[in-house]
Motif scaffolding. Structure first.
Motif, mmCIF file in Angstrom:
data_model
loop_
_atom_site.group_PDB
_atom_site.id
_atom_site.type_symbol
_atom_site.label_atom_id
_atom_site.label_comp_id
_atom_site.label_asym_id
_atom_site.label_seq_id
_atom_site.Cartn_x
_atom_site.Cartn_y
_atom_site.Cartn_z
ATOM 1 N N GLY A 102 -33.683 27.002 1.378
ATOM 2 C CA GLY A 102 -33.237 28.089 2.246
ATOM 3 C C GLY A 102 -32.639 29.242 1.483
ATOM 4 N N LYS A 103 -32.112 30.213 2.253
ATOM 5 C CA LYS A 103 -31.519 31.403 1.667
ATOM 6 C C LYS A 103 -30.216 31.056 0.934
ATOM 7 C CE LYS A 103 -31.212 33.452 5.605
ATOM 8 N NZ LYS A 103 -30.949 34.465 6.668
ATOM 9 N N THR A 104 -29.814 31.961 0.052
ATOM 10 C CA THR A 104 -28.560 31.756 -0.690
ATOM 11 C C THR A 104 -27.389 31.570 0.263
ATOM 12 O OG1 THR A 104 -29.363 33.074 -2.546
ATOM 13 C CG2 THR A 104 -26.983 32.783 -2.355
ATOM 14 N N SER A 105 -27.325 32.402 1.314
ATOM 15 C CA SER A 105 -26.195 32.328 2.250
ATOM 16 C C SER A 105 -26.140 30.968 2.942
ATOM 17 C CB SER A 105 -26.297 33.448 3.290
ATOM 18 O OG SER A 105 -27.530 33.392 3.976
ATOM 19 N N ASP A 106 -27.302 30.347 3.147
ATOM 20 C CA ASP A 106 -27.327 29.033 3.806
ATOM 21 C C ASP A 106 -26.711 27.945 2.934
ATOM 22 O OD1 ASP A 106 -28.614 30.132 5.977
ATOM 23 O OD2 ASP A 106 -30.622 29.680 5.217
ATOM 24 N N ARG A 107 -26.593 28.225 1.630
ATOM 25 C CA ARG A 107 -26.092 27.218 0.693
ATOM 26 C C ARG A 107 -24.652 27.485 0.259
ATOM 27 N NH1 ARG A 107 -28.827 28.037 -3.652
ATOM 28 N NH2 ARG A 107 -30.334 29.622 -3.036
ATOM 29 N N ALA A 108 -23.951 28.291 1.046
ATOM 30 C CA ALA A 108 -22.529 28.533 0.767
ATOM 31 C C ALA A 108 -21.712 27.319 1.194
ATOM 32 C CB ALA A 108 -22.060 29.777 1.511
ATOM 33 N N PHE A 109 -20.938 26.779 0.260
ATOM 34 C CA PHE A 109 -20.193 25.542 0.543
ATOM 35 C C PHE A 109 -18.694 25.830 0.429
ATOM 36 C CE2 PHE A 109 -18.403 21.364 -0.087
ATOM 37 C CZ PHE A 109 -19.209 20.553 0.712
ATOM 38 N N PRO A 110 -17.911 25.504 1.477
ATOM 39 C CA PRO A 110 -16.464 25.804 1.467
ATOM 40 C C PRO A 110 -15.717 24.975 0.413
ATOM 41 C CG PRO A 110 -17.036 24.459 3.370
ATOM 42 C CD PRO A 110 -18.334 24.841 2.724
ATOM 43 N N VAL A 111 -14.965 25.652 -0.414
ATOM 44 C CA VAL A 111 -14.239 24.997 -1.498
ATOM 45 C C VAL A 111 -13.210 24.010 -0.963
ATOM 46 C CG1 VAL A 111 -12.582 25.433 -3.367
ATOM 47 C CG2 VAL A 111 -14.632 26.856 -3.157
ATOM 48 N N ASP A 112 -12.671 24.290 0.221
ATOM 49 C CA ASP A 112 -11.634 23.412 0.761
ATOM 50 C C ASP A 112 -12.146 22.031 1.152
ATOM 51 O OD1 ASP A 112 -9.314 25.016 0.531
ATOM 52 O OD2 ASP A 112 -10.046 26.259 2.166
ATOM 53 N N LEU A 113 -13.471 21.854 1.152
ATOM 54 C CA LEU A 113 -14.022 20.525 1.418
ATOM 55 C C LEU A 113 -14.172 19.700 0.142
ATOM 56 C CD1 LEU A 113 -16.883 21.053 4.068
ATOM 57 C CD2 LEU A 113 -14.638 20.039 4.413
ATOM 58 N N ILE A 114 -14.110 20.363 -1.008
ATOM 59 C CA ILE A 114 -14.363 19.685 -2.277
ATOM 60 C C ILE A 114 -13.226 18.713 -2.600
ATOM 61 C CG2 ILE A 114 -14.708 19.977 -4.768
ATOM 62 C CD1 ILE A 114 -15.908 22.727 -4.157
ATOM 63 N N GLU A 115 -13.587 17.477 -2.879
ATOM 64 C CA GLU A 115 -12.605 16.448 -3.216
ATOM 65 C C GLU A 115 -12.391 16.361 -4.727
ATOM 66 O OE1 GLU A 115 -14.256 13.001 -1.395
ATOM 67 O OE2 GLU A 115 -14.237 13.911 0.606
ATOM 68 N N ARG A 116 -13.456 16.522 -5.493
ATOM 69 C CA ARG A 116 -13.342 16.559 -6.956
ATOM 70 C C ARG A 116 -14.588 17.230 -7.532
ATOM 71 N NH1 ARG A 116 -14.488 11.214 -5.823
ATOM 72 N NH2 ARG A 116 -16.400 10.365 -6.767
ATOM 73 N N SER A 117 -14.495 17.632 -8.796
ATOM 74 C CA SER A 117 -15.637 18.266 -9.459
ATOM 75 C C SER A 117 -15.698 17.802 -10.906
ATOM 76 C CB SER A 117 -15.518 19.795 -9.396
ATOM 77 O OG SER A 117 -14.380 20.232 -10.116
ATOM 78 N N GLU A 118 -16.891 17.706 -11.421
ATOM 79 C CA GLU A 118 -17.101 17.340 -12.813
ATOM 80 C C GLU A 118 -18.382 18.012 -13.288
ATOM 81 O OE1 GLU A 118 -17.667 13.390 -15.662
ATOM 82 O OE2 GLU A 118 -16.934 13.186 -13.604
ATOM 83 N N GLY A 119 -18.255 18.831 -14.346
ATOM 84 C CA GLY A 119 -19.412 19.580 -14.804
ATOM 85 C C GLY A 119 -19.892 20.498 -13.707
ATOM 86 N N ASN A 120 -21.172 20.459 -13.391
ATOM 87 C CA ASN A 120 -21.733 21.281 -12.321
ATOM 88 C C ASN A 120 -21.924 20.503 -11.024
ATOM 89 O OD1 ASN A 120 -21.896 23.755 -13.672
ATOM 90 N ND2 ASN A 120 -23.787 23.153 -14.712
ATOM 91 N N GLU A 121 -21.252 19.363 -10.915
ATOM 92 C CA GLU A 121 -21.356 18.563 -9.700
ATOM 93 C C GLU A 121 -20.020 18.533 -8.966
ATOM 94 O OE1 GLU A 121 -22.866 14.726 -10.752
ATOM 95 O OE2 GLU A 121 -24.955 15.418 -10.701
ATOM 96 N N ILE A 122 -20.103 18.611 -7.642
ATOM 97 C CA ILE A 122 -18.910 18.515 -6.805
ATOM 98 C C ILE A 122 -19.103 17.381 -5.817
ATOM 99 C CG2 ILE A 122 -18.298 20.952 -7.029
ATOM 100 C CD1 ILE A 122 -19.570 21.419 -4.279
#
Length: 825
Positions: free
Chosen positions: A756-776
């Protein structure tokens, strides 16, 4: 104002010892003007008497069944744009009757004037009272339940010398909420206030702080926090209450929480509750507190601090030198919730939250102490209370000032007429794209105010084309051909000349004092306030909502401006300069490298620049001043977009992405570094190598999510967007997980891989539990950051915007072509 039958003005005052008291004045009557002819034509005495008798008989019922009558009508004489007119002054029994009477008077065939001036402002204008200045009162001392008072028989202005902001008690506050129902922005319907922090001065220069904290085990009960805060306000008795985005957020949140608990927000000096203005069609909401000045500093910052693009509290505090971001605790909304929910009261995390809350309050107080002195001087000049002034744009400020000046000069304020058409702005000579060395910038000092004064540009001096044959001694504007009388001096010229004379006298007075003294600082604030007001007159004449709107005034002013800047370009070129950019009131020029100069090249360039300045200043009624000497500067080819290195080693950036708020932090860092390497090192190759290294770090997952986060403001409810932009889709995604972003909130998001479009792939940061490298990790799933998006749409665009000037195309970011330093100059 109070009283059902007879209006009463309340003035909240301080005596010489600093004690508060209230002046009650029952002697002032609401009124407005009307003329039995159109606003630019005369009428006869018989018609005037006839209309007077007609208006005296007006009687109409309001919605409550109350009978509204005119109190009395007087014949009067006023000037309208400099021309004497005979008209009527119509008095009402109560200010709330004026709107109904105004419409009845219009139905009677008259033109109404000044019926929209608020009763309290009308009082200040007529009495020539100024906020924060002196007042002389004669009357009887009485006792009110909330203050000592004087029932006035006579009130008049009395000039007060000196004055200091420190004599006013300022209370700064901020509130923190924990999203107990999940992450994201808290909702007042379900999430409590966990801390209200306050900062203030108490009998000394040291800042005091106080925290009102929700007790453990109280669930969503924040009743005690709110009541304790209200009790503290009553005890402290502040003159000014300040917050940051407090009108739109803190006060609104507190109101909803207070309503849930049945608490009356009795913050007024008379025990009254906070007054909330209704939604004004997208404008930031207003909050009024009787007897205290409520100022939302965000509104001042939004209007006045263009140097801060992302106007977060911590950014503004750092910009103003109050508190560095690196020296304070910084927490995200999610971290605030984590510190509250997952930590015990005595834990390190909870202490961090307390320090964060204190830093917010202290920063807010610091911003107030930096910005309010100028606002107070403007309040005194314009004659509007500080809390109202803080909400006003420059156009309304000028109009308020003109309204007060019009009264003193016996002038009527014209009714609004509306814009007729747009007009051409200042002259622009497109910038010569690329990097330049040893560039001088010359600037016309106060161009538009000087033009308006020099050529008597004013609504009342404008001469229509059909009347020119009867007029003598006219100024004719170049290009547009508009004509203005040379005499007498117009309304605007008289006012602006007086302002400039006052500023000149203040600047002369400043020379008597040390620059670090309190006297110098106060005078400097006064001259700045005059400068701001004077420079706003030109824009006001072309403002469609202005009562003194006159398109021809704005059009002629810009026409003279274009004429003069073109002449400056001609003179600079005659004296050997190459002008590489010109815009409205300034030019950028350099000498060809083959021009030989005696001694130091910079000194030689400055000497020849002074020749340009002196010649123009002698020839034209304006002063052309040397503004800056740039060791290096590059232009993108579009106006107002350049970066430069001054001879003092400072980097100046105008109009590039690095100064905008809708890019991720990494993009801003990249462009800042690229600009620095080019201007200071003169090494585009090094700038390209740096950009390529960042791209490599991105691909290897070495860039943190924080630097990839994009923030964008939700300007309306999610349902109100016809086209779903990235931040709206992120907000929708968060809402599905019970995370609510209120209108006015900045939605933080990253772009993840997917279809899909770039805008469709916007993910809210406040949902992120942890991140490592380029994976969340979020919602029990693993997502991958879309590295290609950040490379192609964040890093490369901001770097290429600059590096394309030196021959690099998009493919260069993968296959760098080496060039020598000499290639660029």
């Amino acid at each position: 104002m109070e009283g059902k039958e007879k209006p009463v003005i309340r003035l909240w005052c301080k005596n010489k010892e600093g004690a508060n008291f209230v002046v009650l004045d029952k002697n002032f009557e609401p009124y407005f003007y009307a003329f039995p002819y159109s606003w630019d034509a005369d009428g006869g005495e018989e018609e005037l008497e006839e209309k007077k008798h007609l208006i005296e008989k007006i009687c109409v019922d309001d919605r409550r069944g109350e009978e509204i009558r005119v109190k009395r009508v007087e014949l009067c004489q006023k000037k309208l744009l400099g021309v004497e007119r005979r008209g009527l002054k119509i008095f009402a029994l109560h200010p709330r009757h004026v709107p109904l009477l105004r419409e009845e008077v219009r139905r009677a065939g008259l033109t109404v004037f000044e019926a929209d001036i608020l009763f309290a402002i009308r009082y200040l204008i007529d009495k020539q009272l100024r906020p924060f200045d002196g007042v002389k009162v004669e009357g009887e001392e009485i006792e009110l339940g909330y203050a000592n008072a004087i029932l006035a028989s006579e009130v008049s202005y009395k000039k007060m010398n000196g004055g200091s902001l420190l004599k006013l008690k300022i209370l700064a506050f901020d509130s923190e909420m924990a999203t107990l129902s999940g992450y994201g922005m808290p909702s007042p319907k379900r999430d409590p206030i966990v801390i209200i922090s306050a900062a203030y001065h108490e009998g000394g220069s040291e800042v005091q702080t106080k925290l009102f904290v929700k007790g453990e085990g109280e669930g969503d009960e924040d009743k005690k926090i709110i009541t304790d805060f209200l009790r503290f306000v009553e005890q402290f008795q502040p003159d000014i209450i300040v917050g940051y985005n407090s009108d739109a957020f803190d006060w609104q949140y507190i109101r909803e929480r207070a309503e849930l608990h049945g608490i009356r927000l009795t913050v007024g000096a008379d025990g009254s509750t906070v007054q909330y203005e209704k939604d004004r069609g997208g404008a930031l909401p207003g909050v009024n507190i009787i007897g205290r000045l409520n100022v939302d500093l965000f509104k001042l910052v939004k209007r006045d601090l263009s140097g801060v693009k992302v106007k977060k509290l911590e950014n503004v505090a750092e910009y103003l030198g109050i508190m560095k971001k690196s020296e304070r605790v910084n927490l995200t909304p999610r971290a605030i919730t984590d510190c509250w929910v997952d930590a015990s009261p005595s834990s390190f995390a909870r202490e961090q939250l307390y320090e964060y809350a204190k830093a917010d309050a202290v920063s807010t107080l610091g911003i107030a102490e930096k910005m309010l002195p100028l606002q107070i001087e403007l309040s005194k000049m314009i004659g509007y209370p500080l809390d109202e002034l803080a909400k006003m744009g420059r156009g309304r400020q000028v109009e308020a000032f003109l309204t007060a000046e019009a009264f003193k000069k016996g002038e009527l304020v014209p009714p609004k007429r509306g814009a007729e058409k747009t007009f051409e702005g200042g002259f622009v000579l497109p910038p010569e794209k690329g990097l330049h060395e040893d560039v001088i910038s010359l600037d016309f000092s106060s161009m538009y105010p000087t033009i308006m004064i020099s050529f008597n540009v004013s609504p009342d001096t404008f001469v229509e084309a059909e009347s020119r044959e009867r007029e003598q001694d006219l100024y004719i504007a170049p290009e547009v051909g508009h004509a203005f009388r040379k005499s007498p001096d117009g309304f605007f010229k008289r006012i602006m000349s007086d302002l400039i004379a006052r500023r000149r006298a203040i600047k002369a007075e400043m020379k008597r004092y040390d620059k670090n003294s309190a006297q110098y600082r106060l005078l400097d604030i006064q001259q700045q306030s005059i400068k701001i007001l004077t420079n706003s007159f030109y824009g006001y004449t072309g403002w469609s909502a202005a009562k003194f709107y006159k398109r021809e005034c704005a059009e002629a002013t810009t026409a003279w401006g274009r004429h003069f800047i073109k002449r400056a370009v001609e003179v600079a070129e005659e004296l050997g300069f190459v002008v590489i950019y010109g815009d409205t009131d300034s030019i950028f020029a350099k000498l060809p490298p083959d021009v030989e100069l005696e001694g130091d090249r910079k000194a030689g360039i400055l000497k020849k620049a002074r020749e340009v300045s002196e010649r123009i200043s002698e020839e034209l009624p304006l002063e052309l001043e040397i503004q800056d000497f740039f060791k290096s500067i590059f232009f993108t080819g579009k106006k107002k977009r350049y970066a430069a290195l001054t001879d003092k080693g400072e980097i100046v950036v105008r109009g590039l992405e690095v100064r905008r708020g809708d890019w991720c932090e990494l993009a801003k860092e990249v462009q800042t570094k690229v600009i620095e390497l080019i201007l200071k090192e003169k090494d585009p190759d090094a700038a390209m190598k740096y950009a390529r290294s960042v791209i490599q770090d991105l691909k290897e997952g070495k860039i943190s999510v924080d630097k990839l986060t994009i923030y964008k403001t939700l300007t309306r409810k999610i349902s109100g967007y016809e086209t779903k932009q990235a931040h709206v889709i992120a907000a929708e995604r968060a809402l599905a997980s019970s995370i609510v972003y209120e209108v006015g909130s900045k939605v933080p998001y990253v772009i993840i891989k997917g279809v899909g479009k770039t805008s469709d792939r916007a993910f809210p940061v406040d949902l992120i539990e942890r991140s490592e490298g380029n994976e969340i990790t979020a919602e029990g799933r693993t997502y991958t950051i879309d590295v290609a998006y950040y490379v192609q749409h964040q890093v490369i665009p901001v770097a290429h915007r600059v590096l394309q000037l030196f021959g690099y195309d998009i493919s260069s970011f993968e296959n760098m072509r080496q060039k020598t330093l000499g290639h660029w100059f």
